[in-house]
Design a protein around this motif. Structure first.
Motif, PDB file in Angstrom:
ATOM      1  N   SER A   1       6.752   2.604  13.319  1.00  0.00           N
ATOM      2  CA  SER A   1       5.556   3.408  13.078  1.00  0.00           C
ATOM      3  C   SER A   1       5.607   3.929  11.650  1.00  0.00           C
ATOM      4  CB  SER A   1       5.442   4.560  14.084  1.00  0.00           C
ATOM      5  OG  SER A   1       6.511   5.470  13.907  1.00  0.00           O
ATOM      6  N   GLY A   2       4.420   4.177  11.116  1.00  0.00           N
ATOM      7  CA  GLY A   2       4.345   4.663   9.751  1.00  0.00           C
ATOM      8  C   GLY A   2       3.137   5.550   9.551  1.00  0.00           C
ATOM      9  N   TYR A   3       3.301   6.518   8.666  1.00  0.00           N
ATOM     10  CA  TYR A   3       2.252   7.448   8.281  1.00  0.00           C
ATOM     11  C   TYR A   3       2.269   7.453   6.765  1.00  0.00           C
ATOM     12  CZ  TYR A   3       0.457  12.072   6.990  1.00  0.00           C
ATOM     13  OH  TYR A   3      -0.208  13.103   6.396  1.00  0.00           O
ATOM     14  N   TYR A   4       1.135   7.156   6.165  1.00  0.00           N
ATOM     15  CA  TYR A   4       1.058   7.075   4.714  1.00  0.00           C
ATOM     16  C   TYR A   4      -0.161   7.862   4.245  1.00  0.00           C
ATOM     17  CZ  TYR A   4       3.812   3.086   6.191  1.00  0.00           C
ATOM     18  OH  TYR A   4       4.742   2.298   6.819  1.00  0.00           O
ATOM     19  N   GLN A   5       0.061   8.868   3.403  1.00  0.00           N
ATOM     20  CA  GLN A   5      -1.060   9.602   2.827  1.00  0.00           C
ATOM     21  C   GLN A   5      -1.242   9.085   1.414  1.00  0.00           C
ATOM     22  OE1 GLN A   5      -0.805  13.883   2.795  1.00  0.00           O
ATOM     23  NE2 GLN A   5      -2.825  14.089   1.868  1.00  0.00           N
TER      24      GLN A   5
ATOM     25  N   ASP B   1       0.807  -1.223   0.000  1.00  0.00           N
ATOM     26  CA  ASP B   1       0.000   0.000   0.000  1.00  0.00           C
ATOM     27  C   ASP B   1       0.838   1.269   0.000  1.00  0.00           C
ATOM     28  OD1 ASP B   1      -2.355  -1.448  -0.114  1.00  0.00           O
ATOM     29  OD2 ASP B   1      -2.753  -1.312   2.037  1.00  0.00           O
ATOM     30  N   LYS B   2       2.003   1.226   0.639  1.00  0.00           N
ATOM     31  CA  LYS B   2       2.806   2.456   0.694  1.00  0.00           C
ATOM     32  C   LYS B   2       3.387   2.820  -0.671  1.00  0.00           C
ATOM     33  CE  LYS B   2       7.379   1.037   2.287  1.00  0.00           C
ATOM     34  NZ  LYS B   2       8.291   1.077   3.430  1.00  0.00           N
ATOM     35  N   LYS B   3       3.419   1.881  -1.596  1.00  0.00           N
ATOM     36  CA  LYS B   3       3.866   2.199  -2.963  1.00  0.00           C
ATOM     37  C   LYS B   3       2.906   3.157  -3.644  1.00  0.00           C
ATOM     38  CE  LYS B   3       6.344  -2.114  -3.548  1.00  0.00           C
ATOM     39  NZ  LYS B   3       6.369  -3.427  -4.173  1.00  0.00           N
ATOM     40  N   LYS B   4       1.662   3.184  -3.217  1.00  0.00           N
ATOM     41  CA  LYS B   4       0.644   4.078  -3.780  1.00  0.00           C
ATOM     42  C   LYS B   4       0.620   5.438  -3.076  1.00  0.00           C
ATOM     43  CE  LYS B   4      -2.267   0.045  -4.403  1.00  0.00           C
ATOM     44  NZ  LYS B   4      -3.410  -0.682  -3.888  1.00  0.00           N
ATOM     45  N   ALA B   5       1.321   5.550  -1.944  1.00  0.00           N
ATOM     46  CA  ALA B   5       1.231   6.740  -1.097  1.00  0.00           C
ATOM     47  C   ALA B   5       1.895   7.955  -1.724  1.00  0.00           C
ATOM     48  CB  ALA B   5       1.845   6.460   0.262  1.00  0.00           C
ATOM     49  N   LYS B   6       1.291   9.131  -1.442  1.00  0.00           N
ATOM     50  CA  LYS B   6       1.875  10.407  -1.851  1.00  0.00           C
ATOM     51  C   LYS B   6       2.942  10.836  -0.853  1.00  0.00           C
ATOM     52  CE  LYS B   6      -1.543  13.271  -1.879  1.00  0.00           C
ATOM     53  NZ  LYS B   6      -2.529  14.336  -2.097  1.00  0.00           N
TER      54      LYS B   6
END
Length: 148
Positions: free
Chosen positions: A99-103, A81-86
């Motif tokens: 921890s991670g934050y993905y927009q 999913d993080k490959k799609k993140a901005k």
């Protein structure tokens, strides 16, 4: 079917399809589906009234008391999913995400989407999916505001 019942039925179907569509295309949806009813796992989905208060259209979280067996799936889903993140912000310790934050890109205009993830030294883990009109700054403010 008489008209009022048909209208209620259509509204219910629209609500269900919106909730299902929310995580469509995201791998983390499989974590929520697989583990939501397991022992030691707490899943939270906010009501519409609470969502409106925070300018959200959807909030789902799943917390694990001991995420050991679930971690490989969680990490694999986050990786995809993080490959799609901005935007991606992560804290990595000894090669593992703490921890991670993905927009993610918006699926509709003015509907932002976020994935948040955090683990603890005790083996606990929390995965959160949020979408709504709130922007990244609003989300950070909400997460770090002091509780009275």
């Amino acid at each position: 079917m008489n008209k009022p019942i048909r209208i209620i039925f259509i509204i219910l179907l629209m609500g269900i399809s919106t909730s299902l569509y929310a995580q469509q295309g995201l791998q983390i949806a499989s974590v929520f589906q697989k583990y939501s009813k397991h022992k030691g796992v707490t899943m939270v989905e906010l009501s519409n009234e609470m969502l409106e208060t925070y300018e959200m259209t959807l909030y789902k979280s799943i917390s694990f008391k001991n995420a050991g067996k679930a971690m490989p799936l969680i990490l694999r889903c986050l990786e995809i999913d993080k490959k799609k993140a901005k935007k991606v912000k992560e804290v990595i310790l000894d090669g593992e995400i703490q921890s991670g934050y993905y927009q993610l890109p918006a699926i509709k205009e003015d509907i932002n989407r976020f994935i948040l993830f955090k683990t603890s030294k005790k083996g606990n883990a929390t995965l959160i999916y949020i979408e709504g009109e709130l922007d990244a700054d609003d989300l950070v403010t909400m997460l770090f505001m002091k509780k009275n």
